[in-house]
Design a protein around this motif. Structure first.
Motif, PDB file in Angstrom:
ATOM      1  N   TRP A   1       0.850  -1.188   0.000  1.00 19.11           N
ATOM      2  CA  TRP A   1       0.000   0.000   0.000  1.00 19.11           C
ATOM      3  C   TRP A   1       0.886   1.237   0.000  1.00 19.11           C
ATOM      4  CZ3 TRP A   1      -0.661  -3.918   3.640  1.00 19.11           C
ATOM      5  CH2 TRP A   1      -1.856  -4.615   3.611  1.00 19.11           C
ATOM      6  N   ASN A   2       0.310   2.369  -0.455  1.00 19.25           N
ATOM      7  CA  ASN A   2       0.970   3.653  -0.257  1.00 19.25           C
ATOM      8  C   ASN A   2       0.817   4.011   1.214  1.00 19.25           C
ATOM      9  OD1 ASN A   2       1.763   4.127  -2.943  1.00 19.25           O
ATOM     10  ND2 ASN A   2      -0.298   4.835  -3.444  1.00 19.25           N
ATOM     11  N   SER A   3       1.801   4.669   1.776  1.00 21.03           N
ATOM     12  CA  SER A   3       1.730   5.061   3.179  1.00 21.03           C
ATOM     13  C   SER A   3       0.506   5.948   3.392  1.00 21.03           C
ATOM     14  CB  SER A   3       3.005   5.806   3.568  1.00 21.03           C
ATOM     15  OG  SER A   3       3.018   6.044   4.939  1.00 21.03           O
ATOM     16  N   GLY A   4      -0.291   5.617   4.409  1.00 19.40           N
ATOM     17  CA  GLY A   4      -1.488   6.402   4.704  1.00 19.40           C
ATOM     18  C   GLY A   4      -2.765   5.861   4.090  1.00 19.40           C
ATOM     19  N   ASP A   5      -2.677   4.827   3.228  1.00 20.38           N
ATOM     20  CA  ASP A   5      -3.886   4.230   2.647  1.00 20.38           C
ATOM     21  C   ASP A   5      -4.743   3.605   3.750  1.00 20.38           C
ATOM     22  OD1 ASP A   5      -3.133   4.924   0.126  1.00 20.38           O
ATOM     23  OD2 ASP A   5      -2.755   2.884  -0.593  1.00 20.38           O
ATOM     24  N   ASN A   6      -6.043   3.540   3.494  1.00 18.08           N
ATOM     25  CA  ASN A   6      -6.961   2.932   4.453  1.00 18.08           C
ATOM     26  C   ASN A   6      -6.878   1.412   4.386  1.00 18.08           C
ATOM     27  OD1 ASN A   6      -7.943   5.366   5.353  1.00 18.08           O
ATOM     28  ND2 ASN A   6      -9.648   5.393   3.906  1.00 18.08           N
ATOM     29  N   ILE A   7      -6.975   0.773   5.558  1.00 14.23           N
ATOM     30  CA  ILE A   7      -7.084  -0.676   5.651  1.00 14.23           C
ATOM     31  C   ILE A   7      -8.335  -0.979   6.472  1.00 14.23           C
ATOM     32  CG2 ILE A   7      -4.622  -1.190   5.417  1.00 14.23           C
ATOM     33  CD1 ILE A   7      -4.544  -1.519   8.482  1.00 14.23           C
ATOM     34  N   TYR A   8      -8.808  -2.197   6.372  1.00 14.44           N
ATOM     35  CA  TYR A   8     -10.048  -2.555   7.052  1.00 14.44           C
ATOM     36  C   TYR A   8      -9.814  -3.692   8.035  1.00 14.44           C
ATOM     37  CZ  TYR A   8     -11.656   0.334   3.270  1.00 14.44           C
ATOM     38  OH  TYR A   8     -11.809   1.389   2.413  1.00 14.44           O
ATOM     39  N   PRO A   9      -9.422  -3.342   9.287  1.00 18.92           N
ATOM     40  CA  PRO A   9      -9.202  -4.388  10.283  1.00 18.92           C
ATOM     41  C   PRO A   9     -10.524  -5.001  10.735  1.00 18.92           C
ATOM     42  CG  PRO A   9      -8.875  -2.228  11.262  1.00 18.92           C
ATOM     43  CD  PRO A   9      -9.166  -2.007   9.806  1.00 18.92           C
ATOM     44  N   VAL A  10     -10.466  -6.273  11.095  1.00 18.79           N
ATOM     45  CA  VAL A  10     -11.635  -6.994  11.594  1.00 18.79           C
ATOM     46  C   VAL A  10     -11.428  -7.191  13.089  1.00 18.79           C
ATOM     47  CG1 VAL A  10     -12.912  -9.162  11.481  1.00 18.79           C
ATOM     48  CG2 VAL A  10     -11.984  -8.148   9.405  1.00 18.79           C
ATOM     49  N   ARG A  11     -12.433  -6.831  13.868  1.00 19.09           N
ATOM     50  CA  ARG A  11     -12.333  -6.998  15.318  1.00 19.09           C
ATOM     51  C   ARG A  11     -12.543  -8.471  15.655  1.00 19.09           C
ATOM     52  NH1 ARG A  11     -13.962  -5.692  20.560  1.00 19.09           N
ATOM     53  NH2 ARG A  11     -16.123  -6.266  20.340  1.00 19.09           N
ATOM     54  N   VAL A  12     -11.565  -9.028  16.348  1.00 21.51           N
ATOM     55  CA  VAL A  12     -11.584 -10.444  16.704  1.00 21.51           C
ATOM     56  C   VAL A  12     -11.575 -10.560  18.223  1.00 21.51           C
ATOM     57  CG1 VAL A  12     -10.291 -12.596  16.586  1.00 21.51           C
ATOM     58  CG2 VAL A  12     -10.403 -11.102  14.610  1.00 21.51           C
ATOM     59  N   GLU A  13     -12.412 -11.449  18.724  1.00 18.23           N
ATOM     60  CA  GLU A  13     -12.477 -11.685  20.158  1.00 18.23           C
ATOM     61  C   GLU A  13     -12.052 -13.125  20.415  1.00 18.23           C
ATOM     62  OE1 GLU A  13     -16.349 -11.939  22.677  1.00 18.23           O
ATOM     63  OE2 GLU A  13     -15.980  -9.822  22.222  1.00 18.23           O
ATOM     64  N   LYS A  14     -11.187 -13.329  21.394  1.00 20.83           N
ATOM     65  CA  LYS A  14     -10.770 -14.694  21.741  1.00 20.83           C
ATOM     66  C   LYS A  14     -11.557 -15.133  22.966  1.00 20.83           C
ATOM     67  CE  LYS A  14      -6.392 -14.796  19.526  1.00 20.83           C
ATOM     68  NZ  LYS A  14      -5.099 -15.378  19.481  1.00 20.83           N
ATOM     69  N   ARG A  15     -12.229 -16.267  22.827  1.00 21.68           N
ATOM     70  CA  ARG A  15     -13.058 -16.777  23.912  1.00 21.68           C
ATOM     71  C   ARG A  15     -12.555 -18.152  24.350  1.00 21.68           C
ATOM     72  NH1 ARG A  15     -18.793 -15.505  21.035  1.00 21.68           N
ATOM     73  NH2 ARG A  15     -18.556 -13.260  20.912  1.00 21.68           N
ATOM     74  N   PRO A  16     -12.642 -18.444  25.661  1.00 21.00           N
ATOM     75  CA  PRO A  16     -12.202 -19.767  26.145  1.00 21.00           C
ATOM     76  C   PRO A  16     -13.241 -20.834  25.815  1.00 21.00           C
ATOM     77  CG  PRO A  16     -12.995 -18.434  27.974  1.00 21.00           C
ATOM     78  CD  PRO A  16     -13.051 -17.565  26.751  1.00 21.00           C
ATOM     79  N   TYR A  17     -12.769 -21.918  25.222  1.00 23.30           N
ATOM     80  CA  TYR A  17     -13.611 -23.068  24.900  1.00 23.30           C
ATOM     81  C   TYR A  17     -12.930 -24.321  25.418  1.00 23.30           C
ATOM     82  CZ  TYR A  17     -17.054 -20.847  21.808  1.00 23.30           C
ATOM     83  OH  TYR A  17     -18.093 -20.102  21.312  1.00 23.30           O
ATOM     84  N   GLN A  18     -13.696 -25.410  25.503  1.00 23.27           N
ATOM     85  CA  GLN A  18     -13.159 -26.693  25.934  1.00 23.27           C
ATOM     86  C   GLN A  18     -13.438 -27.709  24.835  1.00 23.27           C
ATOM     87  OE1 GLN A  18     -15.179 -28.372  29.338  1.00 23.27           O
ATOM     88  NE2 GLN A  18     -13.360 -29.493  29.962  1.00 23.27           N
TER      89      GLN A  18
END
Length: 188
Positions: free
Chosen positions: A54-71
């Motif tokens: 990317w060119n410096s300063g371009d927009n990116i689209y991060p995805v919010r990720v949540e880590k949850r405890p599972y068994q």
């Protein structure tokens, strides 16, 4: 809105309707041209690995990720079955989403990464190191600890791990789930 200055290792971004994890990133600066930001990306919802600039300063689209405890509960035709340790809700996931399925044992605590936008599980991570019981290995020779020679050992999950010659059947060992390597013997 995030831009290229916000990129960090492990971040999950949306790119061309697919999700990718940032494995590595950096910046290229030249004397005359604008700075460029590059990243090596690994597909979360596909098996592709790509490089993107990317060119410096371009927009990116991060995805919010949540880590949850599972068994981990069990494996059947639907896949690997896990239970949320807080809500007791059960989910079945395919083997491709589990980072080291050969080391999963019943009751194992894992961390499930969930996309908060769609509430869809994206991956399952085991703890970095876990303790496993050696169910079969050839007997070692007493005093044979000087060299770093390894022998195959089958652990309780059915996986094979290279262990030093002094490790015997029935002993507990600590294994690195990321590399699949023996770390140490565990005293009970």
């Amino acid at each position: 809105m995030a831009n290229t200055a916000d990129i960090s290792r492990g971040m999950i971004i949306k790119l061309e309707n697919s999700l990718y994890t940032v494995v590595e990133f950096g910046e290229n600066k030249t004397a005359r041209a604008a700075a460029k930001v590059w990243a090596k990306l690994k597909g979360v919802d596909n098996n592709r690995s790509i490089e993107k600039t990317w060119n410096s300063g371009d927009n990116i689209y991060p995805v919010r990720v949540e880590k949850r405890p599972y068994q981990f509960l069990y494996k059947d035709d639907t896949g690997y079955n896990f239970m949320d340790t807080e809500t007791f809700e059960q989910i079945a996931l395919q083997e491709t989403l589990v980072d080291a399925p050969q080391f999963l044992k019943d009751g194992q605590e894992v961390s499930v990464a969930i996309n908060t936008e769609t509430d869809v599980p994206m991956s399952v991570e085991l703890p970095d190191k876990i303790v496993l019981l050696v169910t079969y290995t050839e007997p070692g020779l007493k005093g044979d600890t000087a060299t770093r020679t390894l022998k195959p050992a089958t652990v309780e999950t059915g996986a094979t791990v290279g262990v030093p010659l002094f490790v015997n059947e029935g002993e507990l060992i600590r294994v690195n789930t990321k590399t699949g390597e023996y770390v140490e013997r565990v005293k009970e």
